[in-house]
Design an enzyme around this catalytic site. Structure first.
Site, PDB file in Angstrom:
ATOM      1  N   ASP A  14       0.847  -1.259  -0.076  1.00  0.00           N
ATOM      2  CA  ASP A  14       0.088   0.080  -0.053  1.00  0.00           C
ATOM      3  C   ASP A  14       0.845   1.230  -0.037  1.00  0.00           C
ATOM      4  O   ASP A  14       0.332   2.428   0.855  1.00  0.00           O
ATOM      5  CB  ASP A  14      -0.756  -0.057   1.051  1.00  0.00           C
ATOM      6  CG  ASP A  14      -1.755  -1.385   1.201  1.00  0.00           C
ATOM      7  OD1 ASP A  14      -1.952  -1.874   0.206  1.00  0.00           O
ATOM      8  OD2 ASP A  14      -2.459  -1.493   2.410  1.00  0.00           O
ATOM      9  N   LYS A  77      -6.820  -4.111  -3.238  1.00  0.00           N
ATOM     10  CA  LYS A  77      -7.678  -4.878  -2.215  1.00  0.00           C
ATOM     11  C   LYS A  77      -8.334  -3.901  -1.309  1.00  0.00           C
ATOM     12  O   LYS A  77      -8.127  -2.660  -1.738  1.00  0.00           O
ATOM     13  CB  LYS A  77      -6.563  -5.615  -1.389  1.00  0.00           C
ATOM     14  CG  LYS A  77      -5.559  -4.631  -0.411  1.00  0.00           C
ATOM     15  CD  LYS A  77      -4.618  -5.507   0.516  1.00  0.00           C
ATOM     16  CE  LYS A  77      -3.664  -4.632   0.968  1.00  0.00           C
ATOM     17  NZ  LYS A  77      -4.556  -3.730   2.230  1.00  0.00           N
ATOM     18  N   CYS A 110      -2.219  -2.288   8.089  1.00  0.00           N
ATOM     19  CA  CYS A 110      -2.403  -3.352   6.836  1.00  0.00           C
ATOM     20  C   CYS A 110      -0.921  -4.009   7.065  1.00  0.00           C
ATOM     21  O   CYS A 110      -0.996  -5.408   6.813  1.00  0.00           O
ATOM     22  CB  CYS A 110      -2.560  -2.514   5.558  1.00  0.00           C
ATOM     23  SG  CYS A 110      -3.951  -1.907   5.173  1.00  0.00           S
TER      24      CYS A 110
END
Length: 181
Positions: A14, A77, A110
């Protein structure tokens, strides 16, 4: 435990256009991740990249995208854990490399959830401290403190590079040592 080139894969979590500016030392995270991607190319390490809700948070930062051979292994995602995303989990498993080196953001969300799920699935997990961040530094500290007792290793970029290299005097060593001087 050493990071071994033929057992290792890199996961970038990310590092996106709208997330990185909000991260503590976000530019450093991108710079250090770029070194990992350059090393992965030199050493033949497979790379997987995730993007959390890219419609809202944008794509991976251009500096990192340009270091990828293609966007084939960049996965969108919505789950916080990349390991909970079926395509990512399948990609990591299909590579048959039990060591996962992780860079990315945010450390306490995450990255931590991904590392925890991968460790629970039997992977040896290495978080690259100088290529991981969150909005607040205390969130990074808390994540690392929570992850260490789970058997997740906290390392830095140089440890990853030199452990994967294993020896000096090779063409790969000469190429990678220039990157960290």
């Amino acid at each position: 435990m050493l990071i071994e080139r033929d057992k290792t894969q890199l996961l970038v979590v990310d590092e996106q256009e709208r997330l990185i500016p909000a991260m503590h030392e976000g530019a450093r995270v991108v710079e250090r991740t770029a070194l990992l991607l350059q090393a992965a190319r030199t050493l033949g390490l497979p790379v997987t990249v995730t993007e959390q809700y890219p419609q809202g948070l944008g794509p991976t930062v251009p500096q990192l995208l340009e270091l990828l051979p293609s966007r084939e292994h960049v996965f969108a995602k919505t789950q916080f854990s990349a390991a909970a995303q079926p395509a990512v989990a399948a990609r990591l498993a299909d590579l048959s490399r039990p060591q996962v080196v992780i860079a990315g953001v945010e450390a306490h969300v995450c990255v931590a959830q991904t590392a925890t799920m991968l460790r629970a699935s039997g992977y040896d997990v290495f978080l690259v401290a100088d290529a991981v961040s969150s909005r607040r530094t205390d969130s990074v500290t808390l994540a690392f403190e929570r992850l260490k007792p789970q058997g997740i290793w906290i390392v830095n970029v140089e440890q990853v590079l030199f452990e994967c290299l294993g020896e000096a005097g090779t063409p790969a060593f000469r190429e990678l040592s220039k990157l960290i001087r």
